[in-house]
Scaffold this motif. Sequence first.
Motif, mmCIF file in Angstrom:
data_model
loop_
_atom_site.group_PDB
_atom_site.id
_atom_site.type_symbol
_atom_site.label_atom_id
_atom_site.label_comp_id
_atom_site.label_asym_id
_atom_site.label_seq_id
_atom_site.Cartn_x
_atom_site.Cartn_y
_atom_site.Cartn_z
ATOM 1 N N LEU A 10 0.835 -1.203 0.000
ATOM 2 C CA LEU A 10 0.000 0.000 0.000
ATOM 3 C C LEU A 10 0.871 1.254 0.000
ATOM 4 O O LEU A 10 0.602 2.226 -0.715
ATOM 5 C CB LEU A 10 -0.945 0.003 1.202
ATOM 6 N N THR A 11 1.930 1.224 0.795
ATOM 7 C CA THR A 11 2.842 2.367 0.868
ATOM 8 C C THR A 11 3.557 2.578 -0.463
ATOM 9 O O THR A 11 3.699 3.711 -0.942
ATOM 10 C CB THR A 11 3.871 2.162 1.996
ATOM 11 N N ALA A 14 1.223 4.148 -3.050
ATOM 12 C CA ALA A 14 1.045 5.585 -2.831
ATOM 13 C C ALA A 14 2.268 6.361 -3.313
ATOM 14 O O ALA A 14 2.145 7.374 -4.015
ATOM 15 C CB ALA A 14 0.800 5.865 -1.348
ATOM 16 N N SER A 17 3.142 6.547 -7.242
ATOM 17 C CA SER A 17 2.193 7.265 -8.106
ATOM 18 C C SER A 17 2.797 8.559 -8.635
ATOM 19 O O SER A 17 2.236 9.171 -9.557
ATOM 20 C CB SER A 17 0.892 7.555 -7.357
ATOM 21 N N GLY A 128 5.814 8.051 3.959
ATOM 22 C CA GLY A 128 5.807 6.603 3.768
ATOM 23 C C GLY A 128 5.794 5.858 5.087
ATOM 24 O O GLY A 128 5.083 4.853 5.237
ATOM 25 N N THR A 131 2.275 6.139 6.516
ATOM 26 C CA THR A 131 1.343 5.283 5.786
ATOM 27 C C THR A 131 1.533 3.823 6.180
ATOM 28 O O THR A 131 0.565 3.087 6.393
ATOM 29 C CB THR A 131 1.551 5.440 4.268
ATOM 30 N N ALA A 135 -1.214 1.452 7.976
ATOM 31 C CA ALA A 135 -1.644 0.236 7.285
ATOM 32 C C ALA A 135 -1.432 -1.001 8.153
ATOM 33 O O ALA A 135 -2.224 -1.956 8.091
ATOM 34 C CB ALA A 135 -0.893 0.083 5.964
ATOM 35 N N ALA A 142 -6.336 2.452 6.226
ATOM 36 C CA ALA A 142 -5.218 3.064 5.495
ATOM 37 C C ALA A 142 -5.547 3.327 4.030
ATOM 38 O O ALA A 142 -4.936 4.198 3.411
ATOM 39 C CB ALA A 142 -3.988 2.159 5.582
ATOM 40 N N ILE A 143 -6.508 2.607 3.462
ATOM 41 C CA ILE A 143 -6.783 2.732 2.024
ATOM 42 C C ILE A 143 -7.174 4.155 1.618
ATOM 43 O O ILE A 143 -6.637 4.691 0.629
ATOM 44 C CB ILE A 143 -7.845 1.703 1.577
ATOM 45 N N VAL A 146 -4.019 6.138 1.543
ATOM 46 C CA VAL A 146 -3.189 5.783 0.386
ATOM 47 C C VAL A 146 -3.717 6.461 -0.879
ATOM 48 O O VAL A 146 -2.939 6.999 -1.682
ATOM 49 C CB VAL A 146 -3.156 4.249 0.199
ATOM 50 N N ALA A 150 -1.711 9.132 -3.081
ATOM 51 C CA ALA A 150 -1.459 8.845 -4.489
ATOM 52 C C ALA A 150 -1.917 10.001 -5.369
ATOM 53 O O ALA A 150 -1.214 10.407 -6.304
ATOM 54 C CB ALA A 150 -2.165 7.552 -4.890
ATOM 55 N N GLU A 185 8.996 6.762 -0.291
ATOM 56 C CA GLU A 185 7.871 6.332 0.556
ATOM 57 C C GLU A 185 8.014 4.869 0.966
ATOM 58 O O GLU A 185 7.974 4.556 2.157
ATOM 59 C CB GLU A 185 6.539 6.616 -0.128
#
Length: 256
Positions: A10-11, A14, A17, A128, A131, A135, A142-143, A146, A150, A185
């Motif tokens: 997930l990190t 993000a 991106s 990072g 995040t 998460a 966390a979504i 994220v 992003a 991140e």
Amino acid sequence: MNEIVVAFLLTALAGLSTGLGGLTVFLRKKMNTRFLAFSLGLSAGVMLYISFVELFAKANSTLGEIYGEKPGTLLSITAFFGGIAVVALVERFIPENGGGKIAEKGNGLMRTGLITALALALHNFPEGLATFVSALQSPALAIPIVVAIAIHNIPEGIAVAVPIYYATQNRGKAFWYSLLSGLTEPLGAIAGYLVLIPFLSDTVNYMVFSAVAGIMVFISVAELLPAAREYGDDVPAIVGVVAGMLVMAISLVGFL
């Protein structure tokens, strides 16, 4: 272990991106000075808004809660101007090569792009870590964070890629620099997991945030805005500043 892998992925999603912003140099077949001025203004708007509305404001508020309003404010101000002093020193070591007016413009833009990449990388490192920790606590929670990160990393990628492309005329190099600026991140996540989490405190975290705010304000004022005026006219640069602030304002709603 599965929770750690999910948090890291997930990190990384993000952070990387920023590469989406870097794709701008491939999507636009023709670049002109008005777009360059707009992009540099956009970069400044993004960085100024993050610095004052997100990083410094949070640092000042949290340190004030911990130490009291006046001592907390003094700590955040000290870190803020300490960040400015550090980036002013680092800036001296990024070379400016000569070779005629065109070469000077290209080298100036390359320098602007590299300094912007450095500032955003420093900003993305603690982001990072934050995040990754959120998460680990709750992937579902966390979504939204994220997604918000992003979204606001996309203009950060533009901020790095466009001046580097103008300087080098190399779309691939511009893209990779933009992608690498977001790589810190997931690096922040790895460092947090392996080393930093046992030693981190609210005081350290928020003094770092305030220092990064100072770094980004300095770069916006000393590098991005002067470059926007030098390589284009004032109108697209001003529109870019406002657009950058608006994009960040909307994206940061995801944190609320």
